[in-house]
Design an enzyme around this catalytic site. Sequence first.
Site, PDB file in Angstrom:
ATOM      1  N   LYS A 148       0.940  -1.275   0.012  1.00 28.68           N
ATOM      2  CA  LYS A 148      -0.035  -0.076  -0.105  1.00 28.68           C
ATOM      3  C   LYS A 148       0.763   1.393   0.025  1.00 28.68           C
ATOM      4  O   LYS A 148       0.376   2.231  -0.513  1.00 28.68           O
ATOM      5  CB  LYS A 148      -0.949   0.109   1.115  1.00 28.68           C
ATOM      6  CG  LYS A 148      -0.403  -0.346   2.520  1.00 28.68           C
ATOM      7  CD  LYS A 148      -0.375  -1.621   2.856  1.00 28.68           C
ATOM      8  CE  LYS A 148       0.331  -2.148   3.894  1.00 28.68           C
ATOM      9  NZ  LYS A 148       0.003  -2.637   5.017  1.00 28.68           N
ATOM     10  N   VAL A 155      -4.936  -3.410   1.423  1.00 28.72           N
ATOM     11  CA  VAL A 155      -5.971  -2.510   2.154  1.00 28.72           C
ATOM     12  C   VAL A 155      -7.030  -3.611   2.896  1.00 28.72           C
ATOM     13  O   VAL A 155      -7.553  -4.602   2.402  1.00 28.72           O
ATOM     14  CB  VAL A 155      -6.905  -1.590   1.371  1.00 28.72           C
ATOM     15  CG1 VAL A 155      -8.118  -1.002   2.088  1.00 28.72           C
ATOM     16  CG2 VAL A 155      -6.317  -0.723   0.317  1.00 28.72           C
ATOM     17  N   LYS A 157      -3.909   3.431   2.952  1.00 30.98           N
ATOM     18  CA  LYS A 157      -5.105   2.667   2.393  1.00 30.98           C
ATOM     19  C   LYS A 157      -6.191   3.681   2.261  1.00 30.98           C
ATOM     20  O   LYS A 157      -6.996   3.424   1.063  1.00 30.98           O
ATOM     21  CB  LYS A 157      -5.166   1.878   3.740  1.00 30.98           C
ATOM     22  CG  LYS A 157      -4.237   0.677   3.996  1.00 30.98           C
ATOM     23  CD  LYS A 157      -4.357  -0.129   5.054  1.00 30.98           C
ATOM     24  CE  LYS A 157      -3.449  -1.022   5.333  1.00 30.98           C
ATOM     25  NZ  LYS A 157      -3.346  -1.651   6.746  1.00 30.98           N
TER      26      LYS A 157
HETATM   27  N1  LIG Z   1       2.079  -8.104   7.896  1.00 28.79           N
HETATM   28  C1  LIG Z   1       0.820  -8.021   7.344  1.00 28.79           C
HETATM   29  O1  LIG Z   1      -0.221  -8.065   8.365  1.00 28.79           O
HETATM   30  C2  LIG Z   1       0.572  -7.341   6.244  1.00 28.79           C
HETATM   31  C3  LIG Z   1       1.440  -6.902   5.417  1.00 28.79           C
HETATM   32  N2  LIG Z   1       1.052  -6.149   4.131  1.00 28.79           N
HETATM   33  C4  LIG Z   1       2.266  -5.837   3.283  1.00 28.79           C
HETATM   34  O2  LIG Z   1       2.797  -6.978   2.642  1.00 28.79           O
HETATM   35  C5  LIG Z   1       4.088  -6.443   2.482  1.00 28.79           C
HETATM   36  C6  LIG Z   1       4.958  -7.472   3.334  1.00 28.79           C
HETATM   37  O3  LIG Z   1       4.965  -7.409   4.733  1.00 28.79           O
HETATM   38  P1  LIG Z   1       5.554  -8.233   5.590  1.00 28.79           P
HETATM   39  O4  LIG Z   1       5.448  -9.586   5.151  1.00 28.79           O
HETATM   40  O5  LIG Z   1       4.566  -8.352   6.899  1.00 28.79           O
HETATM   41  O6  LIG Z   1       6.571  -7.616   5.684  1.00 28.79           O
HETATM   42  P2  LIG Z   1       8.037  -8.630   6.351  1.00 28.79           P
HETATM   43  O7  LIG Z   1       9.193  -7.423   6.706  1.00 28.79           O
HETATM   44  O8  LIG Z   1       8.023  -9.659   7.100  1.00 28.79           O
HETATM   45  O9  LIG Z   1       8.679  -9.229   4.780  1.00 28.79           O
HETATM   46  C7  LIG Z   1       9.305  -8.534   3.800  1.00 28.79           C
HETATM   47  C8  LIG Z   1      10.332  -9.594   3.104  1.00 28.79           C
HETATM   48  O10 LIG Z   1      10.804  -8.944   2.115  1.00 28.79           O
HETATM   49  C9  LIG Z   1      12.258  -9.015   2.270  1.00 28.79           C
HETATM   50  N3  LIG Z   1      12.760  -7.648   1.551  1.00 28.79           N
HETATM   51  C10 LIG Z   1      12.740  -6.538   1.802  1.00 28.79           C
HETATM   52  N4  LIG Z   1      13.303  -5.785   1.182  1.00 28.79           N
HETATM   53  C11 LIG Z   1      14.272  -6.438   0.374  1.00 28.79           C
HETATM   54  C12 LIG Z   1      14.966  -6.160  -0.450  1.00 28.79           C
HETATM   55  N5  LIG Z   1      15.412  -4.939  -0.614  1.00 28.79           N
HETATM   56  N6  LIG Z   1      15.577  -7.141  -1.187  1.00 28.79           N
HETATM   57  C13 LIG Z   1      15.150  -8.607  -0.751  1.00 28.79           C
HETATM   58  N7  LIG Z   1      14.291  -8.789   0.033  1.00 28.79           N
HETATM   59  C14 LIG Z   1      13.770  -7.951   0.675  1.00 28.79           C
HETATM   60  C15 LIG Z   1      12.695  -9.226   3.692  1.00 28.79           C
HETATM   61  O11 LIG Z   1      13.844  -9.821   4.049  1.00 28.79           O
HETATM   62  C16 LIG Z   1      11.388 -10.180   4.159  1.00 28.79           C
HETATM   63  O12 LIG Z   1      11.549 -11.367   3.655  1.00 28.79           O
HETATM   64  C17 LIG Z   1       4.314  -5.034   2.899  1.00 28.79           C
HETATM   65  O13 LIG Z   1       4.234  -4.223   1.605  1.00 28.79           O
HETATM   66  C18 LIG Z   1       3.328  -4.839   3.632  1.00 28.79           C
HETATM   67  O14 LIG Z   1       2.839  -3.551   3.822  1.00 28.79           O
HETATM   68  C19 LIG Z   1      -0.261  -5.690   3.799  1.00 28.79           C
HETATM   69  C20 LIG Z   1      -1.181  -6.529   4.422  1.00 28.79           C
HETATM   70  C21 LIG Z   1      -1.045  -6.952   6.045  1.00 28.79           C
HETATM   71  N1  LIG Z   2       0.833  -3.195   9.476  1.00 26.11           N
HETATM   72  C1  LIG Z   2      -0.707  -3.197   8.789  1.00 26.11           C
HETATM   73  C2  LIG Z   2      -0.857  -4.608   8.088  1.00 26.11           C
HETATM   74  C3  LIG Z   2      -1.797  -4.726   7.216  1.00 26.11           C
HETATM   75  O1  LIG Z   2      -2.140  -3.828   6.390  1.00 26.11           O
HETATM   76  C4  LIG Z   2      -1.588  -3.392   9.775  1.00 26.11           C
HETATM   77  O2  LIG Z   2      -1.356  -3.330  10.925  1.00 26.11           O
HETATM   78  O3  LIG Z   2      -2.764  -3.256   9.299  1.00 26.11           O
HETATM   79 NA    NA Z   3      -8.173  -6.483   1.361  1.00 26.78          NA
END
Ligand SMILES: NC(=O)C1=CN([C@@H]2O[C@H](COP(=O)(O)OP(=O)(O)OC[C@H]3O[C@@H](n4cnc5c(N)ncnc54)[C@H](O)[C@@H]3O)[C@@H](O)[C@H]2O)C=CC1
Ligand SMILES: N[C@@H](CC=O)C(=O)O
Ligand code: NA
Length: 432
Positions: free
Chosen positions: A104, A131, A204
């Site tokens: 997002k 979102v 969002k």
């Molecule tokens: N965690 C949640 O509840 C939610 C997350 N999101 C979105 O999903 C996406 C991922 O979130 P998460 O899984 O929570 O994050 P996270 O930090 O747990 O995972 C990100 C992954 O990408 C890798 N990474 C990051 N930058 C990198 C780079 N430059 N080169 C190679 N690898 C790289 C990290 O090492 C990690 O494995 C984000 O855009 C977040 O905003 C969306 C909805 C809910």
């Molecule tokens: N960090 C976000 C993850 C989902 O978008 C949240 O807390 O809602």
């Molecule tokens: Na959704």
Amino acid sequence: MSDTPVKIALFGPGTVGSQVARLLTEQSADLASRVGAPLEVVGVYVRDIGKDRVGLDPALLTDDADALIAKADVVVELMGGIEPAKSIILKAIAAGAGVVTANKALLAAHGPELYEAADAANVDLYFEAAVAGAIPIIRPVRESLAGDHVRRILGIVNGTTNYVLDEMTARGLDYEVAVKQAQDLGYAEADPSADVDGFDAAAKAAILASLAFHQRVPLGDVYREGISAITAADVAAATDSGHVIKLLAIAERTGEGGDGGVSVRVHPALVPLSHPLASVHGAYNAVFVEAEAAGDLMFYGQGAGGTPTASAVLGDVVSVARHIARGGRGPRESHYGDLPVLPISASSSRFQLRMTVPDRPGVLAAIAAMLAQSGVSIETVRQQAGGVGTGLATLAIATHRAPESDVTAVLDALRSSDAVTEIRSVLRIEGE
Ligand SMILES: NC(=O)C1=CN([C@@H]2O[C@H](COP(=O)(O)OP(=O)(O)OC[C@H]3O[C@@H](n4cnc5c(N)ncnc54)[C@H](O)[C@@H]3O)[C@@H](O)[C@H]2O)C=CC1
Ligand SMILES: N[C@@H](CC=O)C(=O)O
Ligand code: NA
């Protein structure tokens, strides 16, 4: 059923990405029958191939983004952040791959460039997970309501802040402890300030408002306040007055027939306990949509966390993969209108002003006069003694709906008056 696999490249096997990888393996037979072709993960992009990734086949790991993009039909971007995510998505689009992202922050900042690139290349760009996590909200707003006139969206769209405020309210947990728990549970962004300072909810809100109103709403035009200033005393005072504090995202069309402009804001608000949003607990999210023909709609579910978010990602993967296996294309961008995005000073709300005042005759009258002078009408006043010997009292004034600019003028007057010792909190009241 085709034998030709749809090739999936996964970028970012973190909280969400690792669950996507697990479900792609565990549900492979079901997914193949839904798509009409098997899904094959052809590679997982990581920063450090040497690092052990539990549950992932080491042979799939690569740090060569370009080579991975070149062999993919669908690129799933779950790294987060602006770069290199943006370049990877643009390269994927240029190479003719469909894209699924949950990013997002990127979409709110650079969405138009990405949507236009996808349209020009005639490839899919899906982002349901961006979102409200697992809740289907992008599809309903982008597609199901495309024939209606959306007037207002009101929602809890950040799981972390809802979890933190809920833990502070229900269990009296300290703010810092609750934030740490949200991080441990995988709800928080890599930098939790994105959550607690309202940036995530603002992103969002910008995405939802753009889709709902067919207007480009730049992230910089979204008014934003976070929850880091909310204290245990604010939470207790909210409970005393029959409210709960929630971080809300509000997007509305203003003026006669909704043609005056668009107002998009994110801030903590007092929500009456009787309102359905007050019952949204933990990392759950809820989004109300008011549309002219449809009336009121409400969407509710888990807004954060690896597995719930992976559900939304996989739904998008199935859609894109179906188009690749059987033909077709997802929704294209609307043609946009040019309503102005109005500043916060142009909106109006009910407010609760909580302050410490000297406990002496004439104070209440002086404060009431200052509100009257700015045209702000008082709805209720509650006073509590400030403790024996302090000579102070706490006053909570709830106003009728008033323009932000009038309330700003009142606050300036109150701050410079000796009838007020300290303004303790200023919270909007929403949902009544
Ligand atoms: N965690 C949640 O509840 C939610 C997350 N999101 C979105 O999903 C996406 C991922 O979130 P998460 O899984 O929570 O994050 P996270 O930090 O747990 O995972 C990100 C992954 O990408 C890798 N990474 C990051 N930058 C990198 C780079 N430059 N080169 C190679 N690898 C790289 C990290 O090492 C990690 O494995 C984000 O855009 C977040 O905003 C969306 C909805 C809910
Ligand atoms: N960090 C976000 C993850 C989902 O978008 C949240 O807390 O809602
Ligand atoms: Na959704």
